[in-house]
Design a protein around this motif. Structure first.
Motif, mmCIF file in Angstrom:
data_model
loop_
_atom_site.group_PDB
_atom_site.id
_atom_site.type_symbol
_atom_site.label_atom_id
_atom_site.label_comp_id
_atom_site.label_asym_id
_atom_site.label_seq_id
_atom_site.Cartn_x
_atom_site.Cartn_y
_atom_site.Cartn_z
ATOM 1 N N GLY A 320 35.364 45.116 38.740
ATOM 2 C CA GLY A 320 35.849 44.964 37.575
ATOM 3 C C GLY A 320 36.006 43.481 37.558
ATOM 4 O O GLY A 320 36.130 42.910 36.216
ATOM 5 N N GLY A 321 36.976 43.581 38.674
ATOM 6 C CA GLY A 321 37.818 41.596 38.466
ATOM 7 C C GLY A 321 36.889 40.554 38.632
ATOM 8 O O GLY A 321 36.300 39.619 38.240
ATOM 9 N N LEU A 322 35.341 41.527 39.479
ATOM 10 C CA LEU A 322 34.404 39.917 39.927
ATOM 11 C C LEU A 322 33.257 40.188 38.402
ATOM 12 O O LEU A 322 32.757 39.156 38.141
ATOM 13 N N TRP A 323 32.713 41.377 38.076
ATOM 14 C CA TRP A 323 32.021 41.468 37.287
ATOM 15 C C TRP A 323 31.889 42.039 35.817
ATOM 16 O O TRP A 323 31.564 42.703 34.779
ATOM 17 N N GLY A 324 33.432 42.514 36.206
ATOM 18 C CA GLY A 324 33.867 43.090 34.580
ATOM 19 C C GLY A 324 32.949 44.272 34.063
ATOM 20 O O GLY A 324 33.567 45.740 34.999
ATOM 21 N N PHE A 325 32.911 44.804 32.761
ATOM 22 C CA PHE A 325 32.941 46.135 33.152
ATOM 23 C C PHE A 325 31.555 46.984 33.342
ATOM 24 O O PHE A 325 31.636 47.628 34.474
#
Length: 357
Positions: A320-325
């Motif tokens: 989630g921190g890398l690519w969001g939703f």
């Protein structure tokens, strides 16, 4: 030290297929990491293609051509999606607008209730503490209001992005399904011939991702519909809005259910107060969450997910921190990919890794 590293390298990379798998993983990760924002419609189309591949295969087994099967399945999917969106969006928009208008009233009620606590429990709460809490709440509301204003100013670009998704994604899904074998063959010609481990991981992940996406969609629909019906029957305000939030919360295991509990509890409390109706709402919500975790998830994902809860939470935070939703949405398949790679690697090194469920 050098001999230790040399032994580790020989043990893990003596098989050329292991080196091939490592190179493929590194190149794929770098490609997705640097181009994920640009290619997100492609990734969404691939995910939907995984979802629709099964009904397409069923139709082709009945004797229909691949192109005809793809056309029928994609048309049905687009039609049902538009029907659901056009049916739900006006209701969700109206209930969201009403909820935002009621927020100041709810905040005022909350302030009034907090100010009565020092009189009721003077030995536990002081007026200074309550004043500090109210200040923090006001500051947080101002911060959220600024974020909402910023989001509204970016609405034009969001509408353009939505139009791109609505036009390009169905087209890409159609061609991904229709020319599936051609696309696979064109990718294989760029890969090394010795890719036994990569093929093993690919076969496992193909089935895992297909089961996960299909199961997650079914889970969202069932939990969202059950929550909406329960909230409507109990007379809770904003039942469709809250039901959709509860349904979407299953995208993030454990964390999503914890976050969405707050708006459900606050709406029920400000509407009913500390009464039996409030207890009935929270009881119904708790039963739905319990049935989801103990009945629905094991039925839908018994073959797709075999990961420890801590592993799932770490995967949600990391991806989630890398690519969001979308990193959150694909956190479990990506964690399953890591597990599949470790199992394939252990087969080569002779030390099989079997993570506990």
């Amino acid at each position: 030290m050098v001999s230790l590293f040399s032994d580790w390298y020989k043990r893990n990379f003596s098989d050329p297929s292991a080196v091939t798998l490592l190179v493929i993983l590194i190149c794929t990760f770098l490609f997705v990491y640097f181009f994920s924002n640009l290619l997100m419609p492609v990734f969404v189309a691939v995910a939907i293609a995984f979802l629709l591949d099964l009904p397409v295969n069923k139709l082709t087994q009945l004797g229909a051509s691949r192109a005809f099967s793809v056309m029928v399945v994609v048309s049905a999917f687009v039609g049902l999606s538009l029907l659901g969106i056009l049916g739900l969006m006006p209701v969700i928009w109206q209930q969201s607008s009403n909820f935002l208008q009621e927020v100041p009233h709810m905040v005022g009620q909350g302030h009034t209730y907090l100010l009565t606590l020092p009189e009721q429990y003077p030995e536990l709460v002081s007026a200074e503490h309550i004043s500090h809490v109210i200040t923090l709440v006001n500051d947080k509301l101002i911060e959220w209001g600024q974020l909402a204003l910023k989001a509204s100013l970016n609405s034009i670009s969001n509408v353009v992005a939505l139009l791109i998704y609505l036009i390009l994604v169905p087209l890409m899904v159609f061609f991904f399904l229709k020319d599936k074998q051609i696309l696979f063959d064109s990718v294989r010609q760029f890969l090394p011939k010795d890719r036994r481990m990569a093929k093993q991981v690919g076969i496992e992940m193909n089935q895992q991702i297909m089961n996960y996406i299909r199961g997650k969609l079914i889970e969202i629909i069932i939990i969202g519909a059950a929550s909406t019906i329960a909230f409507m029957s109990l007379g809770l305000n904003y039942p469709v809005l809250l039901g959709v939030l509860v349904g979407l919360s299953v995208l993030v295991p454990y964390v999503g259910a914890t976050i969405v509990t707050l708006p459900v509890m606050l709406v029920a409390f400000f509407q009913f107060g500390a009464s039996a109706e409030f207890g009935y709402v929270m009881l119904a919500y708790g039963i739905i969450q319990a049935l989801d975790g103990n009945l629905l998830v094991p039925l839908l994902f018994s073959e797709a997910v075999n990961l420890h809860p801590v592993t799932i939470i770490i995967a949600v935070i990391l991806f989630g921190g890398l690519w969001g939703f979308w990193g959150v949405f694909f956190a479990i398949p990506l964690a399953t990919l890591v597990k599949a790679v470790l199992n394939a690697w252990s087969t080569t090194t002779g030390h099989e890794i079997t993570p506990k469920p």
